[in-house]
Design a protein around this motif. Structure first.
Motif, PDB file in Angstrom:
ATOM      1  N   PHE A 153       0.444  -4.795  14.321  1.00 26.30           N
ATOM      2  CA  PHE A 153       1.866  -4.530  14.522  1.00 26.30           C
ATOM      3  C   PHE A 153       2.075  -3.859  15.870  1.00 26.30           C
ATOM      4  O   PHE A 153       3.011  -4.164  16.602  1.00 26.30           O
ATOM      5  CB  PHE A 153       2.321  -3.617  13.386  1.00 26.30           C
ATOM      6  N   GLY A 154       1.178  -2.930  16.213  1.00 28.06           N
ATOM      7  CA  GLY A 154       1.305  -2.184  17.455  1.00 28.06           C
ATOM      8  C   GLY A 154       0.662  -2.881  18.639  1.00 28.06           C
ATOM      9  O   GLY A 154       0.429  -2.245  19.662  1.00 28.06           O
ATOM     10  N   ASN A 155       0.372  -4.165  18.508  1.00 28.56           N
ATOM     11  CA  ASN A 155      -0.135  -4.956  19.622  1.00 28.56           C
ATOM     12  C   ASN A 155      -1.419  -4.386  20.216  1.00 28.56           C
ATOM     13  O   ASN A 155      -1.604  -4.367  21.431  1.00 28.56           O
ATOM     14  CB  ASN A 155       0.938  -5.093  20.701  1.00 28.56           C
ATOM     15  N   TRP A 156      -2.315  -3.887  19.375  1.00 31.24           N
ATOM     16  CA  TRP A 156      -3.611  -3.411  19.828  1.00 31.24           C
ATOM     17  C   TRP A 156      -3.487  -2.297  20.870  1.00 31.24           C
ATOM     18  O   TRP A 156      -4.268  -2.206  21.792  1.00 31.24           O
ATOM     19  CB  TRP A 156      -4.446  -4.577  20.389  1.00 31.24           C
ATOM     20  N   ARG A 157      -2.449  -1.458  20.721  1.00 36.85           N
ATOM     21  CA  ARG A 157      -2.291  -0.324  21.635  1.00 36.85           C
ATOM     22  C   ARG A 157      -1.997   0.937  20.835  1.00 36.85           C
ATOM     23  O   ARG A 157      -1.362   0.873  19.777  1.00 36.85           O
ATOM     24  CB  ARG A 157      -1.177  -0.596  22.640  1.00 36.85           C
ATOM     25  N   PRO A 158      -2.455   2.106  21.337  1.00 31.58           N
ATOM     26  CA  PRO A 158      -2.324   3.333  20.539  1.00 31.58           C
ATOM     27  C   PRO A 158      -0.875   3.702  20.221  1.00 31.58           C
ATOM     28  O   PRO A 158      -0.572   4.103  19.104  1.00 31.58           O
ATOM     29  CB  PRO A 158      -2.971   4.399  21.420  1.00 31.58           C
ATOM     30  N   ALA A 192       5.422 -12.932  11.650  1.00 29.79           N
ATOM     31  CA  ALA A 192       6.011 -14.261  11.705  1.00 29.79           C
ATOM     32  C   ALA A 192       6.887 -14.408  12.940  1.00 29.79           C
ATOM     33  O   ALA A 192       6.914 -15.444  13.593  1.00 29.79           O
ATOM     34  CB  ALA A 192       6.824 -14.520  10.438  1.00 29.79           C
ATOM     35  N   VAL A 193       7.619 -13.334  13.276  1.00 30.73           N
ATOM     36  CA  VAL A 193       8.548 -13.418  14.396  1.00 30.73           C
ATOM     37  C   VAL A 193       7.825 -13.221  15.723  1.00 30.73           C
ATOM     38  O   VAL A 193       8.088 -13.913  16.699  1.00 30.73           O
ATOM     39  CB  VAL A 193       9.670 -12.367  14.227  1.00 30.73           C
ATOM     40  N   ALA A 194       6.882 -12.285  15.742  1.00 33.50           N
ATOM     41  CA  ALA A 194       6.377 -11.824  17.037  1.00 33.50           C
ATOM     42  C   ALA A 194       4.917 -12.149  17.312  1.00 33.50           C
ATOM     43  O   ALA A 194       4.378 -11.708  18.307  1.00 33.50           O
ATOM     44  CB  ALA A 194       6.580 -10.310  17.145  1.00 33.50           C
ATOM     45  N   ALA A 195       4.280 -12.940  16.433  1.00 35.45           N
ATOM     46  CA  ALA A 195       2.838 -13.158  16.606  1.00 35.45           C
ATOM     47  C   ALA A 195       2.518 -13.716  17.977  1.00 35.45           C
ATOM     48  O   ALA A 195       1.479 -13.406  18.557  1.00 35.45           O
ATOM     49  CB  ALA A 195       2.323 -14.097  15.523  1.00 35.45           C
ATOM     50  N   GLN A 196       3.432 -14.521  18.537  1.00 37.76           N
ATOM     51  CA  GLN A 196       3.114 -15.129  19.820  1.00 37.76           C
ATOM     52  C   GLN A 196       3.253 -14.158  20.984  1.00 37.76           C
ATOM     53  O   GLN A 196       2.772 -14.414  22.065  1.00 37.76           O
ATOM     54  CB  GLN A 196       4.001 -16.353  20.056  1.00 37.76           C
ATOM     55  N   ARG A 197       3.932 -13.051  20.730  1.00 42.66           N
ATOM     56  CA  ARG A 197       4.065 -12.051  21.791  1.00 42.66           C
ATOM     57  C   ARG A 197       2.932 -11.040  21.753  1.00 42.66           C
ATOM     58  O   ARG A 197       2.794 -10.231  22.658  1.00 42.66           O
ATOM     59  CB  ARG A 197       5.398 -11.327  21.670  1.00 42.66           C
ATOM     60  N   ARG A 235      -0.855  -9.634  21.924  1.00 40.12           N
ATOM     61  CA  ARG A 235      -1.991 -10.038  22.742  1.00 40.12           C
ATOM     62  C   ARG A 235      -3.237  -9.291  22.309  1.00 40.12           C
ATOM     63  O   ARG A 235      -3.483  -8.154  22.718  1.00 40.12           O
ATOM     64  CB  ARG A 235      -1.726  -9.765  24.207  1.00 40.12           C
ATOM     65  N   PRO A 236      -4.027  -9.906  21.422  1.00 35.84           N
ATOM     66  CA  PRO A 236      -5.285  -9.262  21.033  1.00 35.84           C
ATOM     67  C   PRO A 236      -6.289  -9.365  22.173  1.00 35.84           C
ATOM     68  O   PRO A 236      -6.118 -10.182  23.082  1.00 35.84           O
ATOM     69  CB  PRO A 236      -5.747 -10.077  19.834  1.00 35.84           C
ATOM     70  N   PRO A 237      -7.341  -8.536  22.158  1.00 35.87           N
ATOM     71  CA  PRO A 237      -8.397  -8.669  23.162  1.00 35.87           C
ATOM     72  C   PRO A 237      -8.929 -10.104  23.156  1.00 35.87           C
ATOM     73  O   PRO A 237      -9.083 -10.703  22.096  1.00 35.87           O
ATOM     74  CB  PRO A 237      -9.462  -7.685  22.679  1.00 35.87           C
ATOM     75  N   ALA A 238      -9.184 -10.641  24.353  1.00 37.05           N
ATOM     76  CA  ALA A 238      -9.455 -12.070  24.465  1.00 37.05           C
ATOM     77  C   ALA A 238     -10.689 -12.517  23.684  1.00 37.05           C
ATOM     78  O   ALA A 238     -10.725 -13.614  23.142  1.00 37.05           O
ATOM     79  CB  ALA A 238      -9.597 -12.449  25.934  1.00 37.05           C
ATOM     80  N   ALA A 239     -11.704 -11.662  23.608  1.00 34.73           N
ATOM     81  CA  ALA A 239     -12.945 -12.081  22.934  1.00 34.73           C
ATOM     82  C   ALA A 239     -13.055 -11.422  21.569  1.00 34.73           C
ATOM     83  O   ALA A 239     -14.147 -11.222  21.061  1.00 34.73           O
ATOM     84  CB  ALA A 239     -14.154 -11.732  23.789  1.00 34.73           C
TER      85      ALA A 239
END
Lengths: 422, 366
Positions: free
Chosen positions: A305-310, A400-405, A407-411
């Motif tokens: 939910f927090g886009n992999w950020r603290p 569902a709404v924001a999954a495309q926005r 950005r998980p770590p690439a690997a």
């Protein structure tokens, strides 16, 4: 999750924000302010004063702490490229370790015990995923099974003779609670005056600064600490490079395996600390079988939910903790009132998009708001059974709404074998 | 020989390793591992244990098949748990509400369960295919939501009936129940056991004899190659997850139609996660899964006897967790060993063939 469209921003927030010149902290402050205003309006118009009361905030605080710590654990592991579904198992290990050390040597020992047990779970995950390149999710699921099994076995063995109950530990002494005086009293006085907005803010702030335990302060301090360590130090840069492109990191002389090990063990330690937070919860002091109740998974969800950020993770776990707190303190009626708040939020979002002349999202937000409002009007109260799971529903909708926005770590989750990059 | 080594050796190693681990744990706590094992094995012949093992094994088998369908395409359907519980609950409500002639009634219940399971995993499938949401996270959230939905559905003012201290759905009349094979005092084998076997055969046929199975495996092995070969990735994700959910819908039925006849708040849970473990243990192979399911059921049911000799039966949970983790590690170790052996073999062949000018043809030993 494909999120390449957002890649140029490199996780520092979407470009439009930069154009408007809002710094991340200012944006967070704005979000908090808007949220406060919406809650205040909702509380006033629906008469559900519990929404912004000190008690609700305190309950939310207690509930969000384990989720926050589990989420931070997820953050550390996934930033180094290791998916950690095993957070739940590590958290269970943490609750047991905390109770075992805690009932003998007090609360600080509980904190250490929980952390160490969680870290052991993390070490196991690291051995499986980093050394043996086992699929991360497989290993995580196995650790969840193992965590449950080990704690049940150990509880029967070590707690049963003392507590006469194999599912429960003896009582653990908790921390003393602190309030920031005299501010907390001022806030209580202000809250009692029932002024629109002012009293609501006072209730929430009052809840945040009273009844604090050292563990809560430590937990919240770990958010900025994680940010500084991961984003502002050489160590953090290298750790994150292992999650973005381990082959490139390896070519620059980074010992990828060591960094992954450190990250996953820290991840387990944080999840274990989350377990300790559950064990030291003032309402239920001690280990109780099944007390994690899937909070490890929810922590993971809060992190996504927090886009992999603290910062985002803090926001996500606050949402979970708050809805949970409202539901526990004030029941379905108050959660029902939150639907009203969601309607206001949807309209606000629609106006925001319309001002920027993005008509499609604006209309979508308006329609969503209309739907929520229709639900609000058509039912008297949210059934208790659903109210408890509102955060999960919100997570699903947000994904569902924001999954495309996002950005998980690439690997993230990819296998890495030393010297086999192409 | 190679085949035996790669296929059978890892699970054997893993079981031995996990058993040793448990033996050490038992020794540390002052119990005798030998006694524990002996008691567990003799327990199989006592009372209804043997029949219970077969019954539970069938349930685990269905759950593991549901997981394995997703695994074939590298999809992790963590949501079997929610899918099967919601399906069993709705099927119980349907079965308790309608009244139809015997066989038809059962079929309607089974169809309801399959449809609900498919629909619930269909949510995750659509989110994955069209919105790029990881199925791991969405199915975990759906598990929670299923718990809430079930609690809502079996409230007394929804579809529930208060029975003593427990809330349950209306009982399914005899017309809707599934036949069982009675062994007298040794218990009754669920008729659904045969359905489980049939599902295994169907799964094997689907994978090895149909175009869909080929496309499924191809998408799992290499999504890019599959796409290049004309496989619609989006369609495959949806079909695989929905099929997985449909099979998951059946997991709760053996007990519902063969023993309980109603869904209650205390109906069994956790089969979904057991299914994941069993599928891993059986390496997604229909026969392997069956053996894994029986082993798991043996551990579960025979553990009851451990209490009689004063050994905490939770040792079995450690055994189960350890076996899952060590089996995947063992596969990796054996794979690496095979790889190294192959490299040595090829190197030796190249060395022998070095004088001749055509190393390429001899180098591709398989």
């Amino acid at each position: 999750m494909t999120a390449l469209a957002e890649a140029p921003a490199s996780g520092a927030g979407p470009p439009p924000t930069r154009r408007r010149g809002l710094r991340p902290w200012a944006r967070s402050a704005l979000v908090v302010a808007v949220g406060m205003v919406i809650l205040s309006i909702t509380a006033t118009l629906t008469g559900q004063l519990q929404l912004t009361s000190r008690g609700t905030t305190q309950a939310a605080l207690l509930l969000l702490l384990p989720i926050l710590l589990a989420g931070l654990g997820g953050l550390w592991a996934e930033r180094a490229g290791v998916i950690n579904i095993g957070l739940e198992g590590m958290m269970i290990l943490g609750t047991w370790g905390a109770a075992w050390a805690g009932y003998q040597w007090g609360p600080w020992a509980a904190v250490v015990g929980g952390t160490v047990f969680g870290a052991l779970g993390g070490l196991l995950h690291a051995v499986a995923t980093v050394t043996f390149t086992v699929n991360h999710i497989v290993s995580g699921v196995a650790i969840n099974l193992l965590g449950l099994g080990v704690t049940k076995y150990l509880s029967t063995l070590l707690f049963y003779p003392v507590s006469q109950n194999p599912r429960q530990s003896p009582r653990v002494d908790g921390f003393d609670t602190y309030s920031m005086q005299p501010v907390a009293d001022w806030m209580a006085a202000l809250e009692a005056q029932q002024r629109v907005l002012l009293s609501d803010v006072a209730g929430i702030v009052g809840g945040l600064i009273s009844g604090l335990t050292p563990l809560a302060i430590l937990g919240f301090a770990l958010v900025p600490i994680s940010w500084v360590v991961l984003w502002r130090t050489r160590f953090g840069l290298r750790l994150r490079s292992c999650g973005e492109n381990p082959v490139a990191a390896e070519s620059l002389g980074v010992n990828v395996r060591r960094y992954k090990y450190v990250a996953v063990v820290v991840s387990g330690a944080l999840a274990g600390l989350g377990g300790a937070a559950l064990t030291l919860n003032p309402g239920q002091l001690g280990y109780l079988e099944g007390q994690t109740g899937g909070r490890g998974y929810i922590g993971l969800a809060a992190m996504i939910f927090g886009n992999w950020r603290p910062g985002g993770l803090l926001f996500g776990s606050a949402l979970f903790g708050y809805v949970d707190g409202v539901q526990l303190r004030a029941g379905g009626q108050a959660v029902h009132a939150l639907l009203y708040g969601a309607t206001i939020l949807a309209v606000a979002v629609a106006v925001l998009w319309a001002v920027r002349r993005h008509w499609r999202p604006a209309v979508l937000a308006l329609v969503a708001g209309g739907l929520v409002y229709a639900v609000y009007l058509s039912i008297e109260t949210v059934p208790r059974e659903f109210a408890a799971y509102a955060p999960q529903l919100v997570t699903l909708l947000v994904l569902a709404v924001a999954a495309q926005r996002l950005r998980p770590p690439a690997a993230d989750g990819l296998e890495y074998r030393r010297g086999e990059g192409d | 020989m190679t085949r035996v080594r790669t296929v059978l050796l890892p699970p054997a190693l893993a079981i031995v390793f996990a058993a040793l681990l448990c033996a050490v744990a038992l020794l540390v706590s002052g119990d005798s591992p030998v006694t524990a094992l002996r008691v567990m094995i003799t327990q199989v012949g006592e009372g209804t244990t043997a029949v219970d093992i077969v019954n539970s094994g069938a349930i685990y088998y269905i759950a593991a098949l549901a997981v394995a369908i997703g695994f074939q395409m590298k999809l992790f359907n963590i949501g079997i748990e929610g899918q099967f519980r919601l399906a069993a609950c709705v099927a119980a409500i349907v079965g308790g509400t309608v009244s139809l002639p015997p066989v038809l009634h059962t079929i309607v219940i089974i169809l309801a369960a399959v449809l609900v399971g498919a629909a619930w995993s269909g949510i995750a499938a659509v989110l994955k295919a069209y919105r790029g949401v990881s199925e791991v996270i969405s199915t975990i959230m759906l598990n929670f939501l299923a718990t809430g939905l079930i609690a809502f559905l079996i409230r007394p003012d929804s579809f529930g009936v208060l029975q003593g201290n427990n809330i349950s759905t209306a009982p399914i009349p005899p017309a809707g129940q599934f036949f069982g094979i009675s062994f007298g005092s040794a218990g009754t084998v669920f008729g659904m056991v045969f359905v489980a076997v049939a599902l295994g055969v169907g799964y094997s046929f689907l994978l090895n004899r149909t175009r869909f199975g080929f496309e499924l495996k191809a998408s799992g092995e290499s999504p890019t190659a599959a796409t290049a070969g004309g496989v619609d990735a989006r369609r495959m994700v949806i079909i695989a997850l929905v099929l997985s959910g449909a099979v998951a819908g059946l997991v709760g039925l053996p007990e519902l139609l063969g023993r309980d006849y109603a869904y209650t708040l205390t109906s069994p849970q956790g089969y979904g996660f057991t299914g994941i473990a069993v599928a891993l243990l059986g390496r997604n192979h229909p026969v392997g899964i069956a053996l894994g399911a029986l082993l798991w059921a043996f551990l579960d049911k025979s553990a009851l006897a451990l209490d009689n000799v004063g050994v905490p039966r939770e040792i079995v949970l450690i055994m189960q967790g350890a076996v899952v983790l060590s089996v995947v590690v063992a596969y990796e170790i054996v794979r690496r060993y095979e790889l190294a052996a192959e490299q040595r073999r090829v190197a030796a062949q190249l060395r022998d063939a070095a004088p001749s000018p055509t190393p390429a043809s001899t180098g591709s030993a398989s």
